[in-house]
Design a protein around this motif. Structure first.
Motif, short mmCIF file in Angstrom:
data_model
loop_
_atom_site.label_atom_id
_atom_site.label_comp_id
_atom_site.label_asym_id
_atom_site.label_seq_id
_atom_site.Cartn_x
_atom_site.Cartn_y
_atom_site.Cartn_z
N ARG A 17 57.38 24.58 53.94
CA ARG A 17 56.04 24.77 53.36
C ARG A 17 56.06 25.64 52.10
O ARG A 17 56.87 26.57 52.00
CB ARG A 17 55.13 25.46 54.37
CG ARG A 17 54.69 24.58 55.53
CD ARG A 17 53.77 25.34 56.43
NE ARG A 17 54.37 26.60 56.87
CZ ARG A 17 53.69 27.67 57.24
NH1 ARG A 17 52.38 27.68 57.23
NH2 ARG A 17 54.31 28.77 57.65
N VAL A 18 55.13 25.31 51.20
CA VAL A 18 54.78 26.26 50.14
C VAL A 18 53.66 27.09 50.76
O VAL A 18 52.58 26.58 51.04
CB VAL A 18 54.21 25.54 48.89
CG1 VAL A 18 53.81 26.56 47.84
CG2 VAL A 18 55.21 24.57 48.33
N ILE A 19 53.91 28.33 51.04
CA ILE A 19 52.89 29.14 51.72
C ILE A 19 51.80 29.57 50.74
O ILE A 19 50.62 29.57 51.06
CB ILE A 19 53.55 30.35 52.40
CG1 ILE A 19 54.48 29.83 53.49
CG2 ILE A 19 52.52 31.30 52.99
CD1 ILE A 19 55.50 30.82 53.94
N GLU A 20 52.22 29.92 49.54
CA GLU A 20 51.23 30.36 48.55
C GLU A 20 51.79 30.14 47.14
O GLU A 20 52.99 30.33 46.92
CB GLU A 20 50.96 31.87 48.75
CG GLU A 20 49.90 32.42 47.84
CD GLU A 20 49.79 33.95 47.86
OE1 GLU A 20 50.52 34.59 48.66
OE2 GLU A 20 49.01 34.49 47.08
N ILE A 21 50.92 29.75 46.24
CA ILE A 21 51.26 29.82 44.81
C ILE A 21 50.14 30.64 44.17
O ILE A 21 48.96 30.31 44.34
CB ILE A 21 51.34 28.44 44.14
CG1 ILE A 21 52.43 27.58 44.79
CG2 ILE A 21 51.64 28.60 42.64
CD1 ILE A 21 52.52 26.16 44.25
N ASN A 22 50.52 31.70 43.48
CA ASN A 22 49.51 32.54 42.82
C ASN A 22 49.68 32.37 41.31
O ASN A 22 50.63 32.88 40.71
CB ASN A 22 49.69 34.00 43.24
CG ASN A 22 48.53 34.85 42.77
OD1 ASN A 22 48.10 34.75 41.64
ND2 ASN A 22 48.03 35.69 43.67
N GLU A 23 48.74 31.64 40.73
CA GLU A 23 48.85 31.32 39.30
C GLU A 23 48.60 32.56 38.45
O GLU A 23 49.21 32.75 37.40
CB GLU A 23 47.85 30.22 38.94
CG GLU A 23 48.06 29.68 37.53
CD GLU A 23 47.25 28.43 37.25
OE1 GLU A 23 46.41 28.03 38.08
OE2 GLU A 23 47.47 27.83 36.18
N THR A 24 47.71 33.42 38.90
CA THR A 24 47.37 34.62 38.12
C THR A 24 48.53 35.59 38.08
O THR A 24 48.90 36.13 37.03
CB THR A 24 46.13 35.31 38.74
OG1 THR A 24 45.12 34.33 38.93
CG2 THR A 24 45.62 36.43 37.86
N LEU A 25 49.14 35.82 39.23
CA LEU A 25 50.22 36.81 39.30
C LEU A 25 51.60 36.17 39.10
O LEU A 25 52.60 36.88 38.98
CB LEU A 25 50.16 37.57 40.63
CG LEU A 25 48.88 38.40 40.82
CD1 LEU A 25 48.84 39.04 42.21
CD2 LEU A 25 48.76 39.47 39.75
#
Ligand code: FAD
Length: 195
Positions: free
Chosen positions: A43-51
């Motif tokens: 899984r991709v658990i999270e992608i944070n574009e801002t950080l």
């Protein structure tokens, strides 16, 4: 699994996608090992574009992460090794390299979750503090850092890993530099490069 392996003294050989081709693939170095293949934890658990980071599981390949960025129209780039079939986790733990400014993959790692041989879970960096939101942003944490202990080692099984992603550039150009002594095969390749 770990407690059973511990109880009976069975060595485990952990692989993320097991595609460490040219370095032995998923084959254990030690006779009698059980291969622990984490390919289905993908899984991709999270992608944070801002950080500018992603939190991923071991079975996720660079190609999968690229597709996840594309599917969400996220303006971030990942740095893959030459072969994108392998996992972000496996390659980072092997201290892999790419060719962009984010090419030192081990240096771009930020925050791991690791299962130790006794079955305990540890989180490196800021993740050691319960509920901390900065675990994929600030790698130092408090106190001694021990992330590198899990790279090219067998001290734990990494189950999650944070990786920094770079802002998508406005433009880019691939180049290679050759000189007159270059071998014929490199000369042939270089015809496709910008000089
Ligand atoms: C033609 C070719 C070109 C290549 N070019 C490059 C390149 O440019 N740059 C580069 O860096 N590499 C390159 N490689 C190497 C290869 O692509 C990488 O090593 C590959 O990404 C690793 O595959 P994997 O993720 O399936 O590793 P795996 O086989 O899953 O893991 C590799 C090793 O890491 C450890 N490990 C894996 N997962 C875990 C885990 N979850 N917890 C604890 N330990 C773990 C284990 O010791 C394991 O044996 C190239 C290989 C080939 C054949």
């Amino acid at each position: 699994m770990l407690s059973v392996a511990n109880r009976y003294g069975v060595p485990l050989w952990s692989v993320s996608t097991g595609r460490n081709f040219a370095y032995g693939g998923a084959a254990p170095r030690l006779k009698g090992c059980v291969v622990l293949n984490l390919q289905r934890m993908n899984r991709v658990i999270e992608i944070n574009e801002t950080l500018g980071y992603a939190l991923v599981e071991p079975g996720l390949s660079y190609y999968d992460l690229y597709q996840a960025l594309q599917a969400r129209s996220i303006r971030l780039w990942l740095d893959p090794p030459a072969a994108g079939w392998g996992s972000v986790v496996g390659n980072t733990l092997e201290r892999g390299f790419g060719t962009t400014p984010y090419g030192d993959h081990a240096a771009m790692q930020c925050g791991m979750e690791v299962m130790l041989a006794n079955g305990e879970i540890v989180r490196t960096g800021m993740g050691a503090m319960n509920g901390n939101q900065d675990r994929q942003v600030f790698k130092a944490g408090f106190g001694p850092s021990y992330d590198a202990m899990f790279m090219q080692s067998n001290f734990g099984i990494v189950t999650k890993l944070g990786i920094w992603l770079m802002p998508k550039p406005e433009g880019y150009m691939l180049c290679c530099v050759v000189n007159s002594d270059t071998t014929p095969i490199l000369r042939a390749l270089s015809r496709r490069c910008v000089r």
